[in-house]
Design an enzyme around this catalytic site. Structure first.
Site, PDB file in Angstrom:
ATOM      1  N   TYR A 159      47.475  29.164  10.818  1.00  0.00           N
ATOM      2  CA  TYR A 159      47.607  29.915   9.869  1.00  0.00           C
ATOM      3  C   TYR A 159      46.384  30.446   9.338  1.00  0.00           C
ATOM      4  CZ  TYR A 159      49.674  32.174   5.555  1.00  0.00           C
ATOM      5  OH  TYR A 159      49.898  32.872   4.626  1.00  0.00           O
ATOM      6  N   LYS A 208      49.874  32.119  13.089  1.00  0.00           N
ATOM      7  CA  LYS A 208      50.494  33.232  11.782  1.00  0.00           C
ATOM      8  C   LYS A 208      49.065  33.820  11.383  1.00  0.00           C
ATOM      9  CE  LYS A 208      52.219  33.585   7.397  1.00  0.00           C
ATOM     10  NZ  LYS A 208      52.853  32.519   6.153  1.00  0.00           N
TER      11      LYS A 208
END
Length: 292
Positions: free
Chosen positions: A135, A163
């Protein structure tokens, strides 16, 4: 390895009722999301107010989601912190509870170098032996995964997705030029850029607003010929939701859908009355337009 999911995943909120986690609301929302086309559930991330949850609450939330999901879509658990050992322990616990994958944020406050990021992520991935979604959200962590670093990490058999909340399409293009996108998935972490992100070859979205409008987001992904048209009402709603920081606005809309009371935990505070009236009007308009 195929991608964990394609299309729209949801970064789940944590519904509260008198400051306690509302597990019945979680169960209702899991079914609502899956019934409306959601492709993955992301548990205990930023949108879930993760830092305010106790370890016991986190475990109970994971177990509740996994049990209610009953294998219908992949469940990804956010286990990353700025402490490698603590992240590792949380990741092993998520695996024990039945998670399909874990999501690891870049360390924040206690920042590290790119070499440190590689060591941090690979230490966890190699020990846990579950698919890992990295992320990258520099606006919150003041740290980024450089494309060269991601190229190296993508060669780890357990690190399979990113992400990407940079909202930087030069970054996306650089990453795509370095990795095997048939094996490594790229998910947008920004609800507002998905038309371009999908058109540029992104594999999906990990969404906040899809907590309340899941079918609309999935339609943007699947109906490629009408992406801009399908996104227009979503974009208007997102503009109204920009009144405050995530997850404050989406939790208000979720409460309107019956998923918990309108509560957040400090240091977050709820919208004032005037803001709630304005946001509800925007949500009512969205629903009238999309359902017309």
């Amino acid at each position: 390895m195929t991608h964990i999911f394609e299309g729209t995943g949801v970064a789940l909120i944590t519904p509260f009722n008198h400051n306690s986690v509302d597990f019945n609301a979680i169960r209702r929302q899991v079914n609502f999301l899956i019934d409306n086309g959601i492709q993955s559930l992301i548990v205990n991330g930023t949108t879930a107010e993760n830092p305010t949850l106790t370890e016991d609450e986190k475990d109970q939330i994971i177990q509740t989601v996994i049990d209610e999901n009953s294998g219908r879509v992949p469940v990804i658990v956010g286990t990353g912190t700025n402490n490698t050992q603590r992240s590792l322990e949380a990741s092993l616990r998520a695996k024990e509870l039945g998670a399909d994958a874990i999501m690891l944020i870049t360390p924040y406050y206690l920042k590290t170098s790119q070499r440190g990021l590689i060591a941090h992520f690979e230490t966890i991935a190699n020990a846990v032996e579950l698919p890992v979604v990295l992320y990258n959200v520099p606006s919150r962590t003041n740290s980024t995964i450089e494309p060269e670093t991601l190229e190296r990490l993508s060669q780890n058999p357990y690190i399979v997705a990113l992400k990407d909340a940079t909202n930087d399409f030069d970054y996306l293009a650089d990453v795509q030029s370095r990795i095997d996108t048939s094996e490594f998935a790229l998910y947008s972490g920004n609800d507002d850029n998905i038309v371009k992100y999908f058109d540029e070859g992104g594999n999906g979205l990990i969404s906040v607003a899809a907590n309340v409008i899941p079918a609309a987001f999935q339609r943007v992904y699947t109906d490629a010929d009408n992406r801009e048209k399908n996104f227009e009402p979503i974009g208007e709603l997102l503009e109204a939701m920009s009144v405050d920081i995530n997850p404050i606005p989406v939790k208000y809309l979720a409460s309107l859908k019956g998923f918990g009371q309108y509560e957040v935990r400090l240091p977050l505070v709820v919208l004032n009355d005037a803001e709630q009236v304005t946001l509800k009007a925007a949500f009512d308009k969205f629903q009238a337009e999309v359902q017309a």
